[in-house]
Design a protein around this motif. Structure first.
Motif, PDB file in Angstrom:
ATOM      1  N   VAL A   1       0.837  -1.204   0.000  1.00  0.00           N
ATOM      2  CA  VAL A   1       0.000   0.000   0.000  1.00  0.00           C
ATOM      3  C   VAL A   1       0.871   1.252   0.000  1.00  0.00           C
ATOM      4  O   VAL A   1       1.844   1.330   0.748  1.00  0.00           O
ATOM      5  N   ILE A   2       0.510   2.212  -0.822  1.00  0.00           N
ATOM      6  CA  ILE A   2       1.118   3.542  -0.783  1.00  0.00           C
ATOM      7  C   ILE A   2       0.003   4.528  -0.480  1.00  0.00           C
ATOM      8  O   ILE A   2      -1.046   4.523  -1.130  1.00  0.00           O
ATOM      9  N   VAL A   3       0.237   5.359   0.532  1.00  0.00           N
ATOM     10  CA  VAL A   3      -0.703   6.414   0.878  1.00  0.00           C
ATOM     11  C   VAL A   3       0.001   7.725   0.559  1.00  0.00           C
ATOM     12  O   VAL A   3       1.105   7.977   1.042  1.00  0.00           O
ATOM     13  N   THR A   4      -0.628   8.542  -0.274  1.00  0.00           N
ATOM     14  CA  THR A   4       0.001   9.792  -0.664  1.00  0.00           C
ATOM     15  C   THR A   4      -0.918  10.961  -0.355  1.00  0.00           C
ATOM     16  O   THR A   4      -2.143  10.842  -0.379  1.00  0.00           O
ATOM     17  N   SER A   5      -0.295  12.082  -0.017  1.00  0.00           N
ATOM     18  CA  SER A   5      -1.009  13.318   0.261  1.00  0.00           C
ATOM     19  C   SER A   5      -0.144  14.456  -0.259  1.00  0.00           C
ATOM     20  O   SER A   5       0.983  14.209  -0.704  1.00  0.00           O
ATOM     21  N   PRO A   6      -0.609  15.683  -0.174  1.00  0.00           N
ATOM     22  CA  PRO A   6       0.229  16.795  -0.632  1.00  0.00           C
ATOM     23  C   PRO A   6       1.537  16.940   0.153  1.00  0.00           C
ATOM     24  O   PRO A   6       2.482  17.540  -0.336  1.00  0.00           O
ATOM     25  N   ASN A   7       1.602  16.363   1.356  1.00  0.00           N
ATOM     26  CA  ASN A   7       2.783  16.548   2.201  1.00  0.00           C
ATOM     27  C   ASN A   7       3.645  15.313   2.405  1.00  0.00           C
ATOM     28  O   ASN A   7       4.747  15.416   2.916  1.00  0.00           O
ATOM     29  N   ARG A   8       3.146  14.109   2.053  1.00  0.00           N
ATOM     30  CA  ARG A   8       3.972  12.925   2.282  1.00  0.00           C
ATOM     31  C   ARG A   8       3.429  11.745   1.499  1.00  0.00           C
ATOM     32  O   ARG A   8       2.261  11.720   1.110  1.00  0.00           O
ATOM     33  N   THR A   9       4.310  10.781   1.317  1.00  0.00           N
ATOM     34  CA  THR A   9       3.938   9.500   0.736  1.00  0.00           C
ATOM     35  C   THR A   9       4.483   8.424   1.658  1.00  0.00           C
ATOM     36  O   THR A   9       5.653   8.459   2.032  1.00  0.00           O
ATOM     37  N   THR A  10       3.642   7.495   2.045  1.00  0.00           N
ATOM     38  CA  THR A  10       4.037   6.421   2.948  1.00  0.00           C
ATOM     39  C   THR A  10       3.800   5.090   2.260  1.00  0.00           C
ATOM     40  O   THR A  10       2.744   4.869   1.668  1.00  0.00           O
ATOM     41  N   TYR A  11       4.796   4.212   2.355  1.00  0.00           N
ATOM     42  CA  TYR A  11       4.727   2.906   1.717  1.00  0.00           C
ATOM     43  C   TYR A  11       4.616   1.844   2.802  1.00  0.00           C
ATOM     44  O   TYR A  11       5.443   1.794   3.709  1.00  0.00           O
ATOM     45  N   PHE A  12       3.584   1.008   2.716  1.00  0.00           N
ATOM     46  CA  PHE A  12       3.388  -0.091   3.660  1.00  0.00           C
ATOM     47  C   PHE A  12       3.619  -1.394   2.906  1.00  0.00           C
ATOM     48  O   PHE A  12       2.981  -1.636   1.877  1.00  0.00           O
ATOM     49  N   SER A  13       4.495  -2.225   3.424  1.00  0.00           N
ATOM     50  CA  SER A  13       4.784  -3.491   2.764  1.00  0.00           C
ATOM     51  C   SER A  13       4.766  -4.611   3.790  1.00  0.00           C
ATOM     52  O   SER A  13       5.075  -4.394   4.962  1.00  0.00           O
ATOM     53  N   HIS A  14       4.435  -5.796   3.334  1.00  0.00           N
ATOM     54  CA  HIS A  14       4.385  -6.962   4.217  1.00  0.00           C
ATOM     55  C   HIS A  14       5.558  -7.897   3.961  1.00  0.00           C
ATOM     56  O   HIS A  14       5.502  -9.066   4.325  1.00  0.00           O
ATOM     57  N   ARG A  15       6.599  -7.390   3.324  1.00  0.00           N
ATOM     58  CA  ARG A  15       7.770  -8.206   3.070  1.00  0.00           C
ATOM     59  C   ARG A  15       9.016  -7.362   3.255  1.00  0.00           C
ATOM     60  O   ARG A  15       8.982  -6.144   3.139  1.00  0.00           O
ATOM     61  N   GLU A  16      10.105  -8.044   3.532  1.00  0.00           N
ATOM     62  CA  GLU A  16      11.374  -7.346   3.656  1.00  0.00           C
ATOM     63  C   GLU A  16      11.841  -6.936   2.265  1.00  0.00           C
ATOM     64  O   GLU A  16      11.671  -7.672   1.305  1.00  0.00           O
ATOM     65  N   SER A  17      12.399  -5.749   2.157  1.00  0.00           N
ATOM     66  CA  SER A  17      12.887  -5.246   0.875  1.00  0.00           C
ATOM     67  C   SER A  17      14.404  -5.275   0.844  1.00  0.00           C
ATOM     68  O   SER A  17      15.059  -5.061   1.874  1.00  0.00           O
ATOM     69  N   SER A  18      14.957  -5.503  -0.343  1.00  0.00           N
ATOM     70  CA  SER A  18      16.409  -5.433  -0.503  1.00  0.00           C
ATOM     71  C   SER A  18      16.825  -3.974  -0.559  1.00  0.00           C
ATOM     72  O   SER A  18      15.990  -3.071  -0.760  1.00  0.00           O
ATOM     73  N   LEU A  19      18.118  -3.726  -0.407  1.00  0.00           N
ATOM     74  CA  LEU A  19      18.624  -2.362  -0.487  1.00  0.00           C
ATOM     75  C   LEU A  19      18.272  -1.745  -1.836  1.00  0.00           C
ATOM     76  O   LEU A  19      17.816  -0.599  -1.905  1.00  0.00           O
ATOM     77  N   ASP A  20      18.447  -2.500  -2.916  1.00  0.00           N
ATOM     78  CA  ASP A  20      18.131  -1.974  -4.250  1.00  0.00           C
ATOM     79  C   ASP A  20      16.656  -1.604  -4.375  1.00  0.00           C
ATOM     80  O   ASP A  20      16.313  -0.582  -4.981  1.00  0.00           O
ATOM     81  N   GLU A  21      15.759  -2.415  -3.813  1.00  0.00           N
ATOM     82  CA  GLU A  21      14.328  -2.103  -3.864  1.00  0.00           C
ATOM     83  C   GLU A  21      14.022  -0.816  -3.108  1.00  0.00           C
ATOM     84  O   GLU A  21      13.240   0.016  -3.569  1.00  0.00           O
ATOM     85  N   MET A  22      14.639  -0.653  -1.939  1.00  0.00           N
ATOM     86  CA  MET A  22      14.397   0.560  -1.153  1.00  0.00           C
ATOM     87  C   MET A  22      14.949   1.792  -1.861  1.00  0.00           C
ATOM     88  O   MET A  22      14.322   2.856  -1.863  1.00  0.00           O
ATOM     89  N   ILE A  23      16.117   1.644  -2.484  1.00  0.00           N
ATOM     90  CA  ILE A  23      16.699   2.762  -3.228  1.00  0.00           C
ATOM     91  C   ILE A  23      15.771   3.175  -4.365  1.00  0.00           C
ATOM     92  O   ILE A  23      15.555   4.360  -4.614  1.00  0.00           O
TER      93      ILE A  23
END
Length: 167
Positions: free
Chosen positions: A66-88
């Motif tokens: 899930v990504i929640v976005t607004s004019p001031n922020r975007t928040t990403y919710f994930s149910h799995r661990e991400s690799s460094l490359d994915e986070m980048i």
């Protein structure tokens, strides 16, 4: 800055990791004019970003990414661990990436300690940031580990510019 760089920070709870990262990030942003991204590891899954009953909680509770976005922020919710490359890739645009925790990631790493040093961190550190509460002669710090003053963010930034990994 033409290249994106990344560095990690490790240390036990309450050692000052977050405080140092905040000082470094503020200086990089406000004094060096750089864009900074931060990744914080939550190994005990204690961080709470959402409130039960709200739409974003309900969406995340389905198990969806899930990504929640607004004019001031975007928040990403994930149910799995991400690799460094994915986070980048999620951040996409930054000059300096500061990672708190995740000592297994292939990044140059500053370990932070107050009062006592846990020598189990030695294999994971490239630099050691300590304050006056540590008597360094009581420890057998590996010779290839740089010593930094925990209370001198400019010294830490200088080390980052010299040692961070290009990503």
């Amino acid at each position: 800055m033409e290249k994106r760089i990344a560095v990690g920070f490790t240390g036990p709870s309450n050692s000052g990791k977050t405080t140092l990262i905040l000082k470094v990030a503020r200086k990089l942003i406000h004094e060096h004019g750089l864009e900074v991204a931060i990744i914080k590891h939550d190994p005990k899954d204690k961080a709470r970003f959402d409130v039960e009953g709200k739409d974003s909680y309900k969406f995340s509770d389905t198990g969806a990414e899930v990504i929640v976005t607004s004019p001031n922020r975007t928040t990403y919710f994930s149910h799995r661990e991400s690799s460094l490359d994915e986070m980048i890739r999620l951040f996409n645009h930054f000059d300096v990436l500061l990672v708190e925790g995740l000592k297994g990631l292939p990044l140059p790493r500053i370990s932070i300690f107050r009062n006592t040093i846990d020598e189990d961190y030695f294999p994971f550190m490239n630099a050691l940031a300590i304050d006056e509460t540590i008597n360094i002669v009581d420890y057998k710090v590996p010779h290839d580990v740089d010593m930094l003053n925990l209370n001198d963010p400019d010294e830490v930034i200088s080390w980052i510019f010299k040692n961070a990994k290009q990503v």
